[in-house]
Design a protein around this motif. Structure first.
Motif, PDB file in Angstrom:
ATOM      1  N   VAL A   5       0.850  -1.188   0.000  1.00 18.35           N
ATOM      2  CA  VAL A   5       0.000   0.000   0.000  1.00 18.35           C
ATOM      3  C   VAL A   5       0.889   1.242   0.000  1.00 18.35           C
ATOM      4  N   GLU A   6       0.791   2.055  -1.047  1.00 21.38           N
ATOM      5  CA  GLU A   6       1.585   3.276  -1.150  1.00 21.38           C
ATOM      6  C   GLU A   6       0.855   4.459  -0.533  1.00 21.38           C
ATOM      7  N   SER A   7       1.641   5.438  -0.113  1.00 17.63           N
ATOM      8  CA  SER A   7       1.095   6.703   0.373  1.00 17.63           C
ATOM      9  C   SER A   7       2.148   7.781   0.208  1.00 17.63           C
ATOM     10  N   GLY A   8       1.716   9.038   0.349  1.00 18.23           N
ATOM     11  CA  GLY A   8       2.662  10.144   0.343  1.00 18.23           C
ATOM     12  C   GLY A   8       2.706  10.959  -0.924  1.00 18.23           C
ATOM     13  N   GLY A   9       1.956  10.567  -1.947  1.00 15.76           N
ATOM     14  CA  GLY A   9       1.954  11.349  -3.170  1.00 15.76           C
ATOM     15  C   GLY A   9       1.258  12.679  -2.987  1.00 15.76           C
ATOM     16  N   GLY A  10       1.388  13.547  -3.985  1.00 15.92           N
ATOM     17  CA  GLY A  10       0.742  14.850  -3.916  1.00 15.92           C
ATOM     18  C   GLY A  10       1.319  15.806  -4.930  1.00 15.92           C
TER      19      GLY A  10
END
Length: 126
Positions: A5-10
């Motif tokens: 599970v990826e996170s942190g994009g923006g």
């Protein structure tokens, strides 16, 4: 199999920094080569960075070498991609991937990675 599970994009301005995280869950005792890939609209998925399970070796695409850093925190069951000095051409969906086979490490070919996250969007404005 391993779940990712990826996170942190923006959204980030050119020259800025962003840190992506990939949380993984696996069967105890299984080891994997971990990688980050990215895919921009209309382009093929491409290799960004990879790390061995013990963190002893890392590998980077020439386009990100010196700007991005891949790391792993076994206590947090996570792999990270620190992105510095980002450029508009870094804009893409970033994917975390894993595979237990050595061919995933030696080839860095997306087709040799069997487990993938859902992706996280990174947009760099100029």
């Amino acid at each position: 199999q391993v779940q990712l599970v990826e996170s942190g994009g923006g959204l980030v301005q050119a020259g800025g920094s962003l840190k992506l995280a990939c949380a993984y869950s696996r069967r105890t005792g299984s080891t994997y080569f971990m990688g980050w890939f990215r895919q921009a609209p209309g382009k093929e998925r491409e290799f960004v960075a990879a790390i061995t399970w013990n963190g002893g070796s890392t590998s980077y695409a020439d386009t990100v070498k010196g700007r991005f850093t891949i790391s792993r925190d076994s206590a947090k069951n996570s792999v990270y991609l620190q992105m510095n000095s980002v450029k508009p051409e870094d804009t893409a969906v970033y994917y975390c991937a894993a595979d237990s086979r050595a061919t995933s490490w030696t080839t860095k070919d997306p087709s040799n990675f069997g487990s993938w996250g859902q992706g996280t969007q990174v947009t760099v404005s100029s």
